[in-house]
Design an enzyme around this catalytic site. Structure first.
Site, PDB file in Angstrom:
ATOM      1  N   GLU A 150       0.878  -1.132  -0.008  1.00 18.94           N
ATOM      2  CA  GLU A 150      -0.054  -0.148  -0.084  1.00 18.94           C
ATOM      3  C   GLU A 150       0.964   1.182  -0.011  1.00 18.94           C
ATOM      4  O   GLU A 150       0.442   2.142  -0.785  1.00 18.94           O
ATOM      5  CB  GLU A 150      -0.971  -0.001   1.219  1.00 18.94           C
ATOM      6  CG  GLU A 150      -1.760  -1.108   1.141  1.00 18.94           C
ATOM      7  CD  GLU A 150      -2.649  -1.279  -0.050  1.00 18.94           C
ATOM      8  OE1 GLU A 150      -3.249  -0.364  -0.505  1.00 18.94           O
ATOM      9  OE2 GLU A 150      -2.762  -2.387  -0.554  1.00 18.94           O
ATOM     10  N   TRP A 206       1.886   1.646  -3.451  1.00 19.02           N
ATOM     11  CA  TRP A 206       0.578   2.408  -4.141  1.00 19.02           C
ATOM     12  C   TRP A 206       0.874   4.057  -4.156  1.00 19.02           C
ATOM     13  O   TRP A 206       0.512   4.602  -5.074  1.00 19.02           O
ATOM     14  CB  TRP A 206      -0.559   1.933  -3.709  1.00 19.02           C
ATOM     15  CG  TRP A 206      -1.004   0.562  -4.535  1.00 19.02           C
ATOM     16  CD1 TRP A 206      -1.264  -0.657  -3.841  1.00 19.02           C
ATOM     17  CD2 TRP A 206      -1.601   0.664  -5.713  1.00 19.02           C
ATOM     18  NE1 TRP A 206      -1.784  -1.444  -4.939  1.00 19.02           N
ATOM     19  CE2 TRP A 206      -1.818  -0.848  -6.059  1.00 19.02           C
ATOM     20  CE3 TRP A 206      -1.593   1.381  -6.910  1.00 19.02           C
ATOM     21  CZ2 TRP A 206      -2.520  -1.315  -7.247  1.00 19.02           C
ATOM     22  CZ3 TRP A 206      -2.108   0.936  -8.184  1.00 19.02           C
ATOM     23  CH2 TRP A 206      -2.568  -0.474  -8.312  1.00 19.02           C
ATOM     24  N   TRP A 242     -20.722  11.224 -20.169  1.00 22.11           N
ATOM     25  CA  TRP A 242     -21.222  11.055 -18.662  1.00 22.11           C
ATOM     26  C   TRP A 242     -22.646  11.757 -18.356  1.00 22.11           C
ATOM     27  O   TRP A 242     -22.925  12.769 -19.104  1.00 22.11           O
ATOM     28  CB  TRP A 242     -20.443  11.648 -17.713  1.00 22.11           C
ATOM     29  CG  TRP A 242     -18.889  10.967 -17.691  1.00 22.11           C
ATOM     30  CD1 TRP A 242     -17.868  11.699 -18.351  1.00 22.11           C
ATOM     31  CD2 TRP A 242     -18.299   9.919 -17.244  1.00 22.11           C
ATOM     32  NE1 TRP A 242     -16.547  10.851 -18.150  1.00 22.11           N
ATOM     33  CE2 TRP A 242     -17.164   9.517 -17.643  1.00 22.11           C
ATOM     34  CE3 TRP A 242     -19.040   8.601 -16.708  1.00 22.11           C
ATOM     35  CZ2 TRP A 242     -16.230   8.593 -17.220  1.00 22.11           C
ATOM     36  CZ3 TRP A 242     -18.455   7.554 -16.486  1.00 22.11           C
ATOM     37  CH2 TRP A 242     -17.064   7.426 -16.527  1.00 22.11           C
ATOM     38  N   TRP A 275     -16.411  10.799 -13.199  1.00 23.66           N
ATOM     39  CA  TRP A 275     -15.380  10.598 -12.043  1.00 23.66           C
ATOM     40  C   TRP A 275     -14.955  11.744 -11.305  1.00 23.66           C
ATOM     41  O   TRP A 275     -14.695  12.207 -10.295  1.00 23.66           O
ATOM     42  CB  TRP A 275     -14.469   9.931 -12.435  1.00 23.66           C
ATOM     43  CG  TRP A 275     -13.467  10.386 -13.528  1.00 23.66           C
ATOM     44  CD1 TRP A 275     -13.732  10.093 -14.803  1.00 23.66           C
ATOM     45  CD2 TRP A 275     -12.399  10.992 -13.377  1.00 23.66           C
ATOM     46  NE1 TRP A 275     -12.622  10.402 -15.773  1.00 23.66           N
ATOM     47  CE2 TRP A 275     -11.766  11.318 -14.790  1.00 23.66           C
ATOM     48  CE3 TRP A 275     -11.584  11.593 -12.557  1.00 23.66           C
ATOM     49  CZ2 TRP A 275     -10.692  12.090 -15.032  1.00 23.66           C
ATOM     50  CZ3 TRP A 275     -10.574  12.314 -12.745  1.00 23.66           C
ATOM     51  CH2 TRP A 275     -10.143  12.540 -14.015  1.00 23.66           C
ATOM     52  N   TRP A 283      -9.891   7.390  -8.142  1.00 29.50           N
ATOM     53  CA  TRP A 283     -10.877   7.614  -8.968  1.00 29.50           C
ATOM     54  C   TRP A 283     -10.790   7.019 -10.445  1.00 29.50           C
ATOM     55  O   TRP A 283     -11.687   6.393 -10.907  1.00 29.50           O
ATOM     56  CB  TRP A 283     -11.483   9.012  -8.863  1.00 29.50           C
ATOM     57  CG  TRP A 283     -12.228   9.371  -7.676  1.00 29.50           C
ATOM     58  CD1 TRP A 283     -11.765   9.776  -6.562  1.00 29.50           C
ATOM     59  CD2 TRP A 283     -13.558   9.150  -7.575  1.00 29.50           C
ATOM     60  NE1 TRP A 283     -12.908   9.973  -5.595  1.00 29.50           N
ATOM     61  CE2 TRP A 283     -13.891   9.494  -6.327  1.00 29.50           C
ATOM     62  CE3 TRP A 283     -14.613   8.580  -8.389  1.00 29.50           C
ATOM     63  CZ2 TRP A 283     -15.335   9.389  -6.023  1.00 29.50           C
ATOM     64  CZ3 TRP A 283     -15.774   8.708  -8.028  1.00 29.50           C
ATOM     65  CH2 TRP A 283     -16.170   9.079  -6.785  1.00 29.50           C
TER      66      TRP A 283
HETATM   67  C1  LIG Z   1     -11.680   6.618  -4.957  1.00 31.16           C
HETATM   68  C2  LIG Z   1     -10.427   6.568  -4.074  1.00 31.16           C
HETATM   69  C3  LIG Z   1     -10.024   7.953  -3.523  1.00 31.16           C
HETATM   70  C4  LIG Z   1      -8.967   7.963  -2.685  1.00 31.16           C
HETATM   71  N1  LIG Z   1      -8.436   9.143  -2.250  1.00 31.16           N
HETATM   72  C5  LIG Z   1      -7.400   8.964  -1.242  1.00 31.16           C
HETATM   73  C6  LIG Z   1      -6.848  10.225  -0.762  1.00 31.16           C
HETATM   74  O1  LIG Z   1      -7.457  11.540  -1.247  1.00 31.16           O
HETATM   75  N2  LIG Z   1      -5.626  10.256  -0.112  1.00 31.16           N
HETATM   76  C7  LIG Z   1      -5.251   8.974   0.348  1.00 31.16           C
HETATM   77  O2  LIG Z   1      -4.057   9.244   1.083  1.00 31.16           O
HETATM   78  N3  LIG Z   1      -5.601   7.866  -0.216  1.00 31.16           N
HETATM   79  C8  LIG Z   1      -6.547   7.832  -0.995  1.00 31.16           C
HETATM   80  N4  LIG Z   1      -7.223   6.762  -1.454  1.00 31.16           N
HETATM   81  C9  LIG Z   1      -6.330   5.324  -1.056  1.00 31.16           C
HETATM   82  C10 LIG Z   1      -6.841   4.718  -0.086  1.00 31.16           C
HETATM   83  O3  LIG Z   1      -8.235   4.636   0.004  1.00 31.16           O
HETATM   84  C11 LIG Z   1      -6.288   5.459   1.484  1.00 31.16           C
HETATM   85  O4  LIG Z   1      -5.102   5.774   1.419  1.00 31.16           O
HETATM   86  C12 LIG Z   1      -6.798   4.660   2.401  1.00 31.16           C
HETATM   87  O5  LIG Z   1      -7.836   4.043   2.757  1.00 31.16           O
HETATM   88  C13 LIG Z   1      -6.230   5.305   3.813  1.00 31.16           C
HETATM   89  O6  LIG Z   1      -6.556   4.534   5.044  1.00 31.16           O
HETATM   90  P1  LIG Z   1      -5.539   4.045   6.040  1.00 31.16           P
HETATM   91  O7  LIG Z   1      -4.531   4.933   6.105  1.00 31.16           O
HETATM   92  O8  LIG Z   1      -5.918   3.186   6.809  1.00 31.16           O
HETATM   93  O9  LIG Z   1      -4.723   2.912   4.871  1.00 31.16           O
HETATM   94  P2  LIG Z   1      -3.784   1.563   5.138  1.00 31.16           P
HETATM   95  O10 LIG Z   1      -4.615   0.381   4.528  1.00 31.16           O
HETATM   96  O11 LIG Z   1      -3.357   1.376   6.436  1.00 31.16           O
HETATM   97  O12 LIG Z   1      -2.370   1.923   3.997  1.00 31.16           O
HETATM   98  C14 LIG Z   1      -1.475   2.581   4.459  1.00 31.16           C
HETATM   99  C15 LIG Z   1      -1.024   3.997   3.779  1.00 31.16           C
HETATM  100  O13 LIG Z   1      -0.753   3.400   2.395  1.00 31.16           O
HETATM  101  C16 LIG Z   1      -1.444   4.436   1.360  1.00 31.16           C
HETATM  102  N5  LIG Z   1      -2.399   3.846   0.704  1.00 31.16           N
HETATM  103  C17 LIG Z   1      -3.085   2.932   0.811  1.00 31.16           C
HETATM  104  N6  LIG Z   1      -3.857   2.556  -0.147  1.00 31.16           N
HETATM  105  C18 LIG Z   1      -3.295   3.362  -1.533  1.00 31.16           C
HETATM  106  C19 LIG Z   1      -3.930   3.521  -2.534  1.00 31.16           C
HETATM  107  N7  LIG Z   1      -4.862   2.972  -3.014  1.00 31.16           N
HETATM  108  N8  LIG Z   1      -3.544   4.726  -3.208  1.00 31.16           N
HETATM  109  C20 LIG Z   1      -2.578   5.420  -2.643  1.00 31.16           C
HETATM  110  N9  LIG Z   1      -1.937   5.129  -1.472  1.00 31.16           N
HETATM  111  C21 LIG Z   1      -2.383   4.186  -0.784  1.00 31.16           C
HETATM  112  C22 LIG Z   1      -1.982   5.364   2.265  1.00 31.16           C
HETATM  113  O14 LIG Z   1      -0.927   6.728   2.528  1.00 31.16           O
HETATM  114  C23 LIG Z   1      -2.465   4.887   3.689  1.00 31.16           C
HETATM  115  O15 LIG Z   1      -2.388   5.648   4.808  1.00 31.16           O
HETATM  116  C24 LIG Z   1      -8.267   6.583  -2.257  1.00 31.16           C
HETATM  117  C25 LIG Z   1      -8.717   5.543  -2.765  1.00 31.16           C
HETATM  118  C26 LIG Z   1      -9.688   5.349  -3.859  1.00 31.16           C
HETATM  119  C27 LIG Z   1     -10.309   3.968  -4.388  1.00 31.16           C
END
Ligand SMILES: Cc1cc2nc3c(=O)[nH]c(=O)nc-3n(C[C@H](O)[C@H](O)[C@H](O)COP(=O)(O)OP(=O)(O)OC[C@H]3O[C@@H](n4cnc5c(N)ncnc54)[C@H](O)[C@@H]3O)c2cc1C
Length: 479
Positions: free
Chosen positions: A284, A287, A316, A369, A392
């Site tokens: 993650e 990512w 859209w 989106w 998105w």
């Molecule tokens: C439509 C959509 C919009 C999103 N918008 C954002 C946003 O504005 N800001 C944001 O930080 N994340 C975003 N995410 C990614 C992800 O959903 C969140 O980072 C995550 O839910 C944060 O929760 P956590 O800290 O418990 O994540 P954990 O699962 O604990 O992951 C650890 C860290 O990894 C990073 N991470 C995890 N998943 C992703 C991912 N798919 N893409 C990029 N980084 C990731 C984050 O920094 C997160 O805090 C988005 C995902 C989707 C599908």
């Protein structure tokens, strides 16, 4: 000789530990060091920054001031309208305070890059040096590239390369600088107002405590309690199975390197069964880097354009009523509505739910989106252009390495998988709490006695919507 005065300009790196620009500003032990934060409320509005995010930074700066004070570094908070006003403001302030050099960590979005170029030339004109560092990613953009030097567009090979670079070079986390010999401890603060920043205490302080220590604690507690089970729990909406570190990472209260270092340590000592949990969490963080690299390699995504440009031909649907129903959690699909309530009530949404709600808006309602991306930015405490845009465009099938357009989530099946006993739905939609674990996912399904339920009927027929979306994407490939 005059004591040099260095300024570190804080942006997405509001911390004292593992901060590259701060370490560089402190390298000369004789230098006086000040930290500067510039509030730009009008710019935030044009960037749709959520009030809850500004509230978080505002509260955090107050604690950061105290930790910087113990290091002999003053924290100065200035304000101007927008990025255009920053070069003049900085020149004035730096000259007034006899500053010899400015240090900052790079941001990679287009407007931020342009702002920094203007600052750099303005400072050069008044004889102040500026030094810019890569700090935001675990591996900086441009350092994880294909054999031909191009940026990756697909995650898996990017991750393979990313991991091998980390294996080769390790991870270096820098401690906070030692306290200064020459110090100033004042806190200079010009208060700012931000229209959208009224946030209930229950959300702000209780859910999102501020300070570097709070972020460290959250990281360690997550890794120790849940890290090993992350792979199994991360898709369950009602479990606290993810780190909830995103607001801290987005504002830079903690660095991604710190997270990676701690996860790797635990992985090293975990039995093979548990190491998969840490590996998945590390993915993650990868990512996070991946989407930031995409911004740099393919900057058109910063301009509201689809990564796959041909998808900008999609027609859209424009329907304010449907869009409002989605925003307000009135779609008649409990998992979607509960997720949207979670966003509104806490400033955060679980990752699986972000995917479900984003897929629902774009594939079931067939709404652009970009509207969803903007709505999320306006409400997320962790709003971040690269991750939000990436998420998105993944969901809308317009992005790089996105969900294929024909893999459309069925919101009811998703609901049954990510909230099997309906606990999450009951938390945010108490009006459904009397329904049993089966009915709660689809209250008006045939055979359910949903009489007198104060809950909307589904605003769309999923199967019909799916056919329309498939046809629209197929037509695109024929253009
Ligand atoms: C439509 C959509 C919009 C999103 N918008 C954002 C946003 O504005 N800001 C944001 O930080 N994340 C975003 N995410 C990614 C992800 O959903 C969140 O980072 C995550 O839910 C944060 O929760 P956590 O800290 O418990 O994540 P954990 O699962 O604990 O992951 C650890 C860290 O990894 C990073 N991470 C995890 N998943 C992703 C991912 N798919 N893409 C990029 N980084 C990731 C984050 O920094 C997160 O805090 C988005 C995902 C989707 C599908």
């Amino acid at each position: 000789m005059k004591t040099p005065h260095h300024v570190v300009w804080l942006r997405q790196d509001l911390r004292s530990i593992d901060n590259t620009a701060l370490v560089a500003a402190c390298e000369n032990p004789e230098a006086i060091v000040s930290a500067l934060y510039i509030a730009t409320p009008k710019q935030w509005l044009t960037h749709d920054v959520a009030g809850v995010r500004i509230d978080f930074e505002h509260r955090h700066l107050q604690t950061l001031h105290l930790s910087f004070a113990t290091l002999g570094i003053q924290l100065v908070v200035l304000q101007c309208d927008n990025y255009a006003a920053i070069p003049a403001l900085l020149c004035r302030w730096l000259q007034q305070h006899g500053v010899s050099a400015l240090f900052a960590n790079k941001q990679y979005e287009l407007n931020e890059q342009a702002r920094d170029q203007h600052v750099s030339s303005a400072l050069a004109n008044i004889g102040v040096a500026s030094h810019w560092f890569d700090d935001l990613c675990i591996i900086p953009p441009g350092h994880v590239v294909k054999a031909d030097g191009d940026y990756y567009t697909v995650f898996t090979p990017f991750k393979r390369n990313w991991l091998s670079i980390i294996e080769q070079h390790g991870i270096h986390v820098m401690p906070a600088p030692v306290p200064r010999k020459n110090r100033i401890n004042a806190m200079l603060w010009s208060p700012w107002t931000y229209p959208a920043s009224h946030v209930p205490e229950s959300v702000s302080q209780h859910l999102w405590p501020v300070g570097e220590e709070a972020a460290q604690q959250r990281l360690l507690q997550f890794l120790d309690d849940d890290g090993a089970h992350y792979k199994d729990q991360r898709d369950l909406a009602a479990e606290n199975g993810t780190s909830t570190l995103s607001p801290y990472l987005a504002a830079g209260v903690i660095s991604a390197r710190q997270g990676l270092q701690q996860a790797r340590l635990r992985r090293l000592h975990a039995n093979p069964q548990n190491s998969i949990g840490f590996d998945t969490w590390i993915s993650e963080l990868c990512w996070r880097d991946f989407y930031k690299h995409i911004l740099v390699g393919f900057p058109h995504v910063c301009r509201h354009q689809a990564f796959k440009r041909e998808t900008d031909q999609l027609q859209w649907r424009h329907d304010d009523a449907l869009f409002s129903a989605w925003c307000e959690g009135r779609t008649g699909f409990p998992i979607v509505d509960a997720a949207m309530k979670q966003l509104q009530q806490t400033g955060w949404m679980h990752n699986r739910l972000r995917m479900i709600t984003a897929m629902f808006l774009t594939k079931d309602l067939f709404i652009d989106w970009r509207l969803g991306e903007q709505f999320f930015m306006r409400h997320l405490i962790d709003g971040d252009l690269s991750a939000n845009n990436g998420g998105w465009q993944w969901s809308a099938s317009t992005g790089n390495d996105a969900a294929p357009y024909f893999r459309i989530f069925n919101p009811v099946l998703q609901s049954q998988k990510c909230d099997p006993d309906g606990r999450f739905i009951r938390q945010f939609l108490p009006e459904l709490s009397a329904l049993d674990n089966k009915q709660i996912h689809e209250p008006y399904a045939k055979g359910n006695a949903a009489v007198g339920l104060r809950y909307p009927r589904p605003i769309v027929d999923h199967n019909e919507a799916r056919q329309h979306t498939l046809a629209s994407f197929k037509a695109l490939s024929l253009l």
